[in-house]
Scaffold this motif. Sequence first.
Motif, PDB file in Angstrom:
ATOM      1  N   VAL A 228       0.909  -1.191   0.143  1.00 40.93           N
ATOM      2  CA  VAL A 228       0.079   0.040  -0.065  1.00 40.93           C
ATOM      3  C   VAL A 228       0.747   1.737  -0.092  1.00 40.93           C
ATOM      4  O   VAL A 228       1.166   1.563   1.267  1.00 40.93           O
ATOM      5  CB  VAL A 228      -0.829   0.314   1.546  1.00 40.93           C
ATOM      6  CG1 VAL A 228      -1.721   1.039   0.950  1.00 40.93           C
ATOM      7  CG2 VAL A 228      -1.577  -1.510   1.888  1.00 40.93           C
ATOM      8  N   GLY A 229       0.753   1.964  -1.230  1.00 42.70           N
ATOM      9  CA  GLY A 229       1.868   3.171  -1.397  1.00 42.70           C
ATOM     10  C   GLY A 229       3.091   2.775  -2.267  1.00 42.70           C
ATOM     11  O   GLY A 229       3.645   1.792  -2.004  1.00 42.70           O
ATOM     12  N   GLY A 230       2.936   3.673  -3.827  1.00 42.03           N
ATOM     13  CA  GLY A 230       4.047   3.582  -3.904  1.00 42.03           C
ATOM     14  C   GLY A 230       5.673   4.739  -4.199  1.00 42.03           C
ATOM     15  O   GLY A 230       5.756   4.692  -4.985  1.00 42.03           O
TER      16      GLY A 230
ATOM     17  N   ALA B  76      19.569  15.258  -3.061  1.00 42.51           N
ATOM     18  CA  ALA B  76      20.435  14.520  -2.093  1.00 42.51           C
ATOM     19  C   ALA B  76      19.917  13.210  -1.475  1.00 42.51           C
ATOM     20  O   ALA B  76      18.735  13.599  -1.002  1.00 42.51           O
ATOM     21  CB  ALA B  76      21.729  15.310  -0.511  1.00 42.51           C
ATOM     22  N   ILE B  77      20.708  12.095  -0.955  1.00 40.96           N
ATOM     23  CA  ILE B  77      20.660  10.666  -0.712  1.00 40.96           C
ATOM     24  C   ILE B  77      20.706  11.343   0.463  1.00 40.96           C
ATOM     25  O   ILE B  77      22.073  11.077   0.867  1.00 40.96           O
ATOM     26  CB  ILE B  77      20.945   9.868  -1.568  1.00 40.96           C
ATOM     27  CG1 ILE B  77      20.504   9.504  -2.813  1.00 40.96           C
ATOM     28  CG2 ILE B  77      20.903   7.975  -0.784  1.00 40.96           C
ATOM     29  CD1 ILE B  77      21.122   8.694  -3.597  1.00 40.96           C
TER      30      ILE B  77
ATOM     31  N   ILE C 121      -5.515   4.849  -7.133  1.00 44.50           N
ATOM     32  CA  ILE C 121      -6.133   4.256  -5.842  1.00 44.50           C
ATOM     33  C   ILE C 121      -6.190   4.758  -5.050  1.00 44.50           C
ATOM     34  O   ILE C 121      -4.673   3.832  -4.110  1.00 44.50           O
ATOM     35  CB  ILE C 121      -6.227   2.321  -5.755  1.00 44.50           C
ATOM     36  CG1 ILE C 121      -7.473   2.470  -7.819  1.00 44.50           C
ATOM     37  CG2 ILE C 121      -7.009   2.040  -5.560  1.00 44.50           C
ATOM     38  CD1 ILE C 121      -6.935   0.750  -7.922  1.00 44.50           C
TER      39      ILE C 121
ATOM     40  N   ALA D 210       2.543   3.664   3.371  1.00 44.81           N
ATOM     41  CA  ALA D 210       1.506   4.822   2.798  1.00 44.81           C
ATOM     42  C   ALA D 210       2.112   6.305   3.616  1.00 44.81           C
ATOM     43  O   ALA D 210       1.442   7.464   3.270  1.00 44.81           O
ATOM     44  CB  ALA D 210       0.626   4.868   2.975  1.00 44.81           C
TER      45      ALA D 210
HETATM   46  C1  LIG Z   1      10.759  18.286   1.045  1.00 43.03           C
HETATM   47  C2  LIG Z   1      11.470  16.960   0.962  1.00 43.03           C
HETATM   48  C3  LIG Z   1      12.375  16.563   1.570  1.00 43.03           C
HETATM   49  C4  LIG Z   1      13.320  15.363   1.239  1.00 43.03           C
HETATM   50  N1  LIG Z   1      14.412  15.751   0.819  1.00 43.03           N
HETATM   51  C5  LIG Z   1      14.909  14.485   1.358  1.00 43.03           C
HETATM   52  C6  LIG Z   1      16.672  14.662   1.226  1.00 43.03           C
HETATM   53  O1  LIG Z   1      17.281  15.301   0.415  1.00 43.03           O
HETATM   54  N2  LIG Z   1      17.180  13.283   0.630  1.00 43.03           N
HETATM   55  C7  LIG Z   1      16.303  12.190   1.126  1.00 43.03           C
HETATM   56  O2  LIG Z   1      16.926  10.944   1.205  1.00 43.03           O
HETATM   57  N3  LIG Z   1      15.141  12.488   2.105  1.00 43.03           N
HETATM   58  C8  LIG Z   1      14.706  13.333   1.784  1.00 43.03           C
HETATM   59  N4  LIG Z   1      13.272  13.537   2.266  1.00 43.03           N
HETATM   60  C9  LIG Z   1      12.979  12.053   2.384  1.00 43.03           C
HETATM   61  C10 LIG Z   1      12.164  11.374   2.393  1.00 43.03           C
HETATM   62  O3  LIG Z   1      11.536  12.047   1.044  1.00 43.03           O
HETATM   63  C11 LIG Z   1      11.006  10.091   3.358  1.00 43.03           C
HETATM   64  O4  LIG Z   1      11.878  10.000   4.086  1.00 43.03           O
HETATM   65  C12 LIG Z   1      11.238   9.165   1.893  1.00 43.03           C
HETATM   66  O5  LIG Z   1      10.596   9.610   1.070  1.00 43.03           O
HETATM   67  C13 LIG Z   1       9.663   8.412   2.594  1.00 43.03           C
HETATM   68  O6  LIG Z   1       9.491   7.197   2.220  1.00 43.03           O
HETATM   69  P1  LIG Z   1       7.631   6.880   2.234  1.00 43.03           P
HETATM   70  O7  LIG Z   1       7.876   5.357   1.105  1.00 43.03           O
HETATM   71  O8  LIG Z   1       7.702   6.389   3.821  1.00 43.03           O
HETATM   72  O9  LIG Z   1       7.044   7.902   2.002  1.00 43.03           O
HETATM   73  P2  LIG Z   1       6.307   8.464   0.450  1.00 43.03           P
HETATM   74  O10 LIG Z   1       8.328   8.367  -0.310  1.00 43.03           O
HETATM   75  O11 LIG Z   1       6.332   9.268   0.881  1.00 43.03           O
HETATM   76  O12 LIG Z   1       5.792   7.140  -0.157  1.00 43.03           O
HETATM   77  C14 LIG Z   1       4.432   7.407   0.859  1.00 43.03           C
HETATM   78  C15 LIG Z   1       3.197   7.147  -0.444  1.00 43.03           C
HETATM   79  O13 LIG Z   1       2.204   6.062  -0.204  1.00 43.03           O
HETATM   80  C16 LIG Z   1       1.175   6.551  -1.312  1.00 43.03           C
HETATM   81  N5  LIG Z   1       0.363   6.750  -0.517  1.00 43.03           N
HETATM   82  C17 LIG Z   1      -0.413   7.532   0.731  1.00 43.03           C
HETATM   83  N6  LIG Z   1      -1.444   7.179   0.999  1.00 43.03           N
HETATM   84  C18 LIG Z   1      -1.979   6.536   0.575  1.00 43.03           C
HETATM   85  C19 LIG Z   1      -3.488   5.206   0.151  1.00 43.03           C
HETATM   86  N7  LIG Z   1      -4.243   5.908   1.848  1.00 43.03           N
HETATM   87  N8  LIG Z   1      -3.266   4.426  -0.880  1.00 43.03           N
HETATM   88  C20 LIG Z   1      -2.783   4.286  -1.234  1.00 43.03           C
HETATM   89  N9  LIG Z   1      -1.624   5.185  -1.361  1.00 43.03           N
HETATM   90  C21 LIG Z   1      -0.924   5.941  -0.357  1.00 43.03           C
HETATM   91  C22 LIG Z   1       1.333   8.613  -1.063  1.00 43.03           C
HETATM   92  O14 LIG Z   1       0.866   8.756  -2.260  1.00 43.03           O
HETATM   93  C23 LIG Z   1       3.049   7.901  -1.687  1.00 43.03           C
HETATM   94  O15 LIG Z   1       3.066   7.929  -3.077  1.00 43.03           O
HETATM   95  C24 LIG Z   1      12.122  14.816   1.840  1.00 43.03           C
HETATM   96  C25 LIG Z   1      11.521  14.873   2.229  1.00 43.03           C
HETATM   97  C26 LIG Z   1      10.437  15.603   2.461  1.00 43.03           C
HETATM   98  C27 LIG Z   1       8.950  16.023   2.127  1.00 43.03           C
END
Ligand SMILES: Cc1cc2nc3c(=O)[nH]c(=O)nc-3n(C[C@H](O)[C@H](O)[C@H](O)COP(=O)(O)OP(=O)(O)OC[C@H]3O[C@@H](n4cnc5c(N)ncnc54)[C@H](O)[C@@H]3O)c2cc1C
Length: 535
Positions: free
Chosen positions: A15-17, A57-58, A155, A195
């Motif tokens: 759930v969530g890509g 950046a990573i 979705i 998500a």
């Molecule tokens: C402004 C900003 C700058 C950042 N800068 C950096 C950086 O420079 N370097 C770095 O390494 N990291 C950075 N980060 C951190 C990094 O982006 C996050 O740590 C990482 O994306 C988290 O991964 P995740 O999969 O948990 O969430 P996300 O990558 O946000 O993915 C969550 C996914 O779930 C989907 N989703 C949500 N709810 C639902 C639902 N109910 N049903 C279906 N799909 C859903 C969303 O659409 C989204 O695609 C930054 C973050 C932000 C916000």
Amino acid sequence: MARKTIVEDCDILVVGGGMAGTGATFEARHWGRDLKIICVEKANIDRSGAVAQGLYAINCYMGMQWGENQPEDHVRYARNDLMGLVREDLGYDMARHVDSTVHMFDEWGLPMMKNKETGRYQREGKWQIMIHGESYKPIVAEAAKKSADKIYNRIMITHLLMDETKENRVGGAVGFNMRTGDYYVFRAKTVIVAAGGASHIFKPRAVGEGMGRTWYAPWSNGSAYALPIEAGAKMTQMENRIVLCRFKDGYGPVGAYFLHLKTYTQNAKGENYEKKWYDKTTYVMGSHATCSGAWVSGPEDIAPPEYFWGYNRMTTVEGLFGAGDTVGGSAHKFSSGSFTEGRLAAKAAVKYIEEEKAKDINVSDKQCEDFKDIIFKPLENYTVGRNEITGGTVSPSYISPIQGLQRLQKIMDEYVGGISYNYMTNENTLKRGLELLDWLQEDLEKVGAEDYHQLMRAWELKHRTLTSQCVTEHTLFRQETRWPGYYYRGDYMKLDDENWHCLTLSRRDPKTGKFTMEKAPVYHIVDEKEKKEAS
Ligand SMILES: Cc1cc2nc3c(=O)[nH]c(=O)nc-3n(C[C@H](O)[C@H](O)[C@H](O)COP(=O)(O)OP(=O)(O)OC[C@H]3O[C@@H](n4cnc5c(N)ncnc54)[C@H](O)[C@@H]3O)c2cc1C
């Protein structure tokens, strides 16, 4: 109206890509060659989640091959930043695998900046390496697309399905397509929730026209927390919120400006105030770190018994896994660490299936039909209620998602310690906040949605509200001020290591909706051996 229902059966449902979800989808195929793997995304995985627009950046790379950092160093950094309270087993596990993730990104074509003299990845800070990251998200999305049996975009998942044979075991998830309005049922042996985080549960500094301009992605709506909370999973450290101190009246990729272009911030007098006050500051939190999320099992080789129940990154609901922002207790994962955690969760989910823990799951048609009525009710609320409006947009019978969001933010701001109250809260205001949140929950039965996009907004709001309840319960439970700057308990202004050097846990009873709270021990795994030997 007759609504189309599409039913999919699968082994692993992601759930969530975003970063964690693409990592999970990729790794699930590596270990589960013959398994059916589906990834469901609210937006479009090519440009979704916090990395949608790309990054410069990573932020999490050890550089172990060059002896730059070791996983132990990362645990120390996260522990220090979070005032001692982290799950060191989870942090260590992510850190020991994150370099291999970054090396794959490099192989997949992500342009990495290199230090011309050493040939290594270019460092700007102890943990960060610089990239030309506009296409970061499409690149990881491609890996997921090649791995999944199916990717469903647009979705929104609104609820988890539960197994009716064995209590406390997940059975899939349901949601709707935001373009067609079709109802989707995913019956699954395991579910990995990835998500993202939760923005906008507090009133942002910029309101009105500017309210969407927050640092964290405005589309991160707390589904990552609400889905497990509603299913009865234990959560941890939900009081550990983050307040981003950036710069006034501007929004942008400031991390890259500071790190790479070596800019600094000035006060109104034109002074480099950080430099000026550097010696006087005793505690400034670095980076974007929080620890809130689901309470998950750690890896079998390093997790202490209290942190281990069979499968890495499995929540306290069987078959339900978490990764990325969903997972609590482990901070500073960022993009690469979240992808890595998705990989770890997927590997464990495959093992769970292979060890036949997902046998005989039964999800009845009735359970699915009941959710269908619940999910589309806001459309009905609107269709019926709009006839009572003679002018304007305010209805006596329903509230719109934006009205509900503003009410939620007002409650959280005033009673749970938001910006208008200088992040100050106390027992009395928190209790009143919980009462108001209960009333809001009741009123959200009457939220009205005029189209499928607003239906998404309605469900985002419901997820944000449930997340907010959990945040408030945790904030009430922790009777100390552990993270000054993020929030203050006016009635317990000091840090209280004697009573609160612990992790907080909550569980919402799915039948009654009531939360119960408990403490869990913090184990300092890294350095403990050395300390014992020294003493
Ligand atoms: C402004 C900003 C700058 C950042 N800068 C950096 C950086 O420079 N370097 C770095 O390494 N990291 C950075 N980060 C951190 C990094 O982006 C996050 O740590 C990482 O994306 C988290 O991964 P995740 O999969 O948990 O969430 P996300 O990558 O946000 O993915 C969550 C996914 O779930 C989907 N989703 C949500 N709810 C639902 C639902 N109910 N049903 C279906 N799909 C859903 C969303 O659409 C989204 O695609 C930054 C973050 C932000 C916000």
